[in-house]
Design a protein around this motif. Sequence first.
Motif: not given
Length: 250
Positions: A121-133
């Motif tokens: 499950d990911t956060a509603p934003s763009v950032g390193g973790l979302q991209e890595a996921a």
Amino acid sequence: MIIVVANQKGGVGKTTTAVTLAHGLAIQGRDTLLLDLDPQGQCASALGLVQEPGVFNLLVGGQTLADVTRTTGRPRLALIPGNKRTATAQVVLNAEGFELDTIRQVLRPALRGGLELVIIDTAPSVGGLQEAALFAADLVIIPTAVDYLATEGVVKVMQTLDTLAARQGWQGSVLGILPTFYDNVTRESQQTLEDLKRTFGAELILPPVHRATVLRECGAEGKTIWEKAADSRSAKEYADLVWRVADVTP
Ligand SMILES: Nc1ncnc2c1ncn2[C@@H]1O[C@H](COP(=O)(O)OP(=O)(O)O)[C@@H](O)[C@H]1O
Ligand SMILES: [Mg+2]
């Protein structure tokens, strides 16, 4: 197999979908790990469990997967919980120079060790973790509320995936776009569904999940739909998603 639930918009049913899918697959007999990359930490709450800095401890605190993995009281379903310190982990990782394959690396030992499925499950934003996921994903599911801004949120995820594929060699695929909060009496719902089909191709649009009070109650009570209302329309709609995922996962 790593399955990522993503949309840069909040309140579109990401957490509900991730938790429901993870528990549904576990009920089907698959060993499933739910990983909560959102600093809101709501996967734990949705399962009636306490939030913990599991993701922080795993990514920057030097702990192992075994250290941070929690049982959920549900057979075959494990959780790596998150909380607001997940955001701190992201800051630390950014400062150290973010590795795009962070998430893939961290999960590799578990998958090698025989774990079948990881739902992220990911956060509603763009950032390193979302991209890595997303970079770690074999399969991506994009829930979207069927309001007039739906297309925009989905486009952003698709663009990120296109970039990852073109520049970083990402080889996963999109299972589909999951219309949520669907209401067959409003024109907006129907119009949005049509827009989504026209923009992304009808074959990419999954059968919608209706707006339903029972799903909100599940989140608030810390129960999954399989526990609270297994005979509801919502359960049948999410069962369809579980079957689709089960069909494409070896
Ligand atoms: N189909 C639905 N109908 C009604 N309420 C829903 C539905 N899906 C999710 N919810 C509720 O809406 C809120 C936002 O959903 P959530 O899954 O947390 O979205 P996100 O993770 O994208 O922010 C939660 O309170 C959740 O219980
Ligand atoms: Mg969420």
